[in-house]
Each structure stands twice: as C-alpha cells, then as structure tokens.
Design an enzyme around this catalytic site. Sequence first.
Site, PDB file in Angstrom:
ATOM      1  N   GLY A 125      -7.874   7.627 -72.667  1.00  0.00           N
ATOM      2  CA  GLY A 125      -8.202   6.210 -72.488  1.00  0.00           C
ATOM      3  C   GLY A 125      -9.687   5.948 -72.714  1.00  0.00           C
TER       4      GLY A 125
ATOM      5  N   ARG B  67     -14.571  10.262 -73.299  1.00  0.00           N
ATOM      6  CA  ARG B  67     -13.784  11.495 -73.229  1.00  0.00           C
ATOM      7  C   ARG B  67     -13.422  11.970 -74.631  1.00  0.00           C
ATOM      8  NH1 ARG B  67     -10.173  12.003 -67.804  1.00  0.00           N
ATOM      9  NH2 ARG B  67     -11.993  12.591 -66.587  1.00  0.00           N
TER      10      ARG B  67
ATOM     11  N   ARG C 290     -16.382  -1.382 -81.576  1.00  0.00           N
ATOM     12  CA  ARG C 290     -16.269  -1.659 -80.130  1.00  0.00           C
ATOM     13  C   ARG C 290     -16.511  -0.414 -79.274  1.00  0.00           C
ATOM     14  NH1 ARG C 290     -13.146  -6.556 -78.530  1.00  0.00           N
ATOM     15  NH2 ARG C 290     -12.978  -7.758 -80.414  1.00  0.00           N
TER      16      ARG C 290
ATOM     17  N   ARG D  65      -0.977  11.019 -75.890  1.00  0.00           N
ATOM     18  CA  ARG D  65      -1.856  10.393 -74.896  1.00  0.00           C
ATOM     19  C   ARG D  65      -2.178  11.410 -73.817  1.00  0.00           C
ATOM     20  NH1 ARG D  65      -3.850   7.322 -71.074  1.00  0.00           N
ATOM     21  NH2 ARG D  65      -2.706   6.867 -69.163  1.00  0.00           N
TER      22      ARG D  65
ATOM     23  N   SER E 101      -4.674  10.134 -66.827  1.00  0.00           N
ATOM     24  CA  SER E 101      -4.395  10.439 -65.422  1.00  0.00           C
ATOM     25  C   SER E 101      -3.330   9.471 -64.932  1.00  0.00           C
ATOM     26  CB  SER E 101      -5.662  10.318 -64.578  1.00  0.00           C
ATOM     27  OG  SER E 101      -6.131   8.991 -64.642  1.00  0.00           O
TER      28      SER E 101
ATOM     29  N   ASP F 227      -4.328  10.829 -58.252  1.00  0.00           N
ATOM     30  CA  ASP F 227      -4.166  10.280 -56.907  1.00  0.00           C
ATOM     31  C   ASP F 227      -2.671  10.228 -56.614  1.00  0.00           C
ATOM     32  OD1 ASP F 227      -4.609   8.141 -59.045  1.00  0.00           O
ATOM     33  OD2 ASP F 227      -3.563   6.983 -57.516  1.00  0.00           O
TER      34      ASP F 227
ATOM     35  N   ARG G 115     -11.257  16.117 -61.228  1.00  0.00           N
ATOM     36  CA  ARG G 115     -10.799  15.380 -62.402  1.00  0.00           C
ATOM     37  C   ARG G 115     -11.195  16.107 -63.676  1.00  0.00           C
ATOM     38  NH1 ARG G 115      -9.671   9.504 -61.684  1.00  0.00           N
ATOM     39  NH2 ARG G 115      -9.706   9.227 -59.453  1.00  0.00           N
TER      40      ARG G 115
HETATM   41  N1  ADE Z   1      -3.908   6.096 -63.247  1.00  0.00           N
HETATM   42  C1  ADE Z   1      -4.291   6.976 -62.308  1.00  0.00           C
HETATM   43  N2  ADE Z   1      -3.954   6.563 -61.084  1.00  0.00           N
HETATM   44  C2  ADE Z   1      -3.334   5.353 -61.268  1.00  0.00           C
HETATM   45  C3  ADE Z   1      -2.760   4.425 -60.401  1.00  0.00           C
HETATM   46  N3  ADE Z   1      -2.767   4.645 -59.088  1.00  0.00           N
HETATM   47  N4  ADE Z   1      -2.222   3.296 -60.909  1.00  0.00           N
HETATM   48  C4  ADE Z   1      -2.245   3.091 -62.241  1.00  0.00           C
HETATM   49  N5  ADE Z   1      -2.759   3.932 -63.117  1.00  0.00           N
HETATM   50  C5  ADE Z   1      -3.304   5.065 -62.641  1.00  0.00           C
END
Ligand code: ADE
Length: 238
Positions: free
Chosen positions: A24, A28, A47, A91, A94, A208, A221
């Site tokens: 994304g 990176r 951009r 892709r 995270s 998360d 991360r």
């Molecule tokens: N990418 C990583 N954590 C996320 C979350 N909690 N909601 C949406 N996209 C995420």
Amino acid sequence: MSPTSTPHINPQGAPIAETILLPGDPLRAKFIAETFLEDAVQFNSVRNMFGYTGTYQGRELSVMGTGMGIPSIALYSWELINVFGCTKLVRIGSCGGLTEGLALNDLVLAQAASTDSNYLAQFDLPGTWAPTGSFRLLDHVYRAAESRGITAHAGNVVSSDTFYHAQDDTTERWAKMGVLAVEMETVGLYANAAAAGVEALAMFTVSDNLATHAQMTPEQRQTGFAQMIELAATVTEL
Ligand code: ADE
C-alpha cells in the site's frame, strides 16, 4: 515492456514486469526495490506512487505502491493489468485479525474477499459475486511458508471501506461468518484480475487483532514485512 502512459503511471520507457508486488505504502515499494531487487529502475513517480522494476534471483520483478482503499488499488491495478500487461499481481500488506486464532505476525492468504464496498456493483452480475485469489499463487506461497516454518492461514477476508466503523459490532459480524481478517483493498484487486483473466493474490501480516486487542509495535511490523516480501517474491518461480 511499457508502451505508453496512463493518468496515474508514466514509465517513460522503463519496463514493468508481468509479476508485480503491491504494497500500500509507496515508501515500502522503494524499500523493497532498494533491499530486495537488483538493477532496479524507477518506472513511476506520478503522485509519488513509486514503482520500480528489477530482478529478484535473476527473474524480472516489479514493485509499486497502491495507496489505501479499494478505489486506489483498483485504479492502479486496472492500469497495470489492462495497459501495462501485468499478469501476476501480489498485494502485500497488513490486516486486522478477527479471530483469537490469529497471532500477531501470522500470515494471512486471502482465498476470497468479501466486502462492504459497492465496487462489485459495476460488474452487474445476476447475483452476489465472490472474487477469489489465484489458487496457483496461493498454493505456491502457502507451501513456501510451510517449508520455512511460517504459520499461514488461508481463508476469507473482508475488504472494508471503513477503518473506523460507526457500528460497534461490524467486525464481530464478519468474524461470525468465518471471515479471518479485515483490510481495505483486496476485493478491488481480485475483481479486476478476474475480469481481465489474470492472476492475483493478497497476503498480509496480522498487525492488530480486533478480537484480542493485540497490536504490533513498529519494530514487529518491519520484521513481519520482510518475511512476507521474500514469500511473495517466490511467485517469480511460477
Ligand atoms: N489493516 C490492518 N489492520 C486493519 C484494520 N484493523 N482494519 C482495516 N485494515 C487494517
């Protein structure tokens, strides 16, 4: 090769490989090019959505940022597929785990992508479409993870238009249907790839967990991400 330019990608003659990794964050993409690719040349800076092409273990590989959200990955992947000829798009990102069985840093491979977005409506199908990833790419990466002792989970993810949800039970309701994780892009990539008959895979590290409220530190991360890049790059073997 890159025949032309689009509103969002202007390679100015630089090549774009058929296989491309899509983080994304454009920084990176730069990090991946500098750390993992040999002889990398930059093919996009429109951009600041940086894109590079080089070689990985002797095989041509590109990497480019996509931005966040379905509209962003959808327009970049559409141009990469339909104008620049990319046929294997991976892709790397995270995700938020939705079940207690997903530990931080685990790998999730998106078998399919559910969504709360309206992106799929444009295809005007006579029902509800379930865009899926390429089984060939998924199987290859799953086996590569297994052989390296990395825990990988394959299943459904939900690509959401909202990071912050107005209703408290939004993610729980997806979890109750067996959806493993929430992220914000995959359905756009999978739909575009399917519509064009090319292969795509989305893979994530769990940053998360909304069920356990665990969260990665910035250092964690980075480690998880490096491991995932090496796994993603194994698709150049196909
Ligand atoms: N990418 C990583 N954590 C996320 C979350 N909690 N909601 C949406 N996209 C995420």
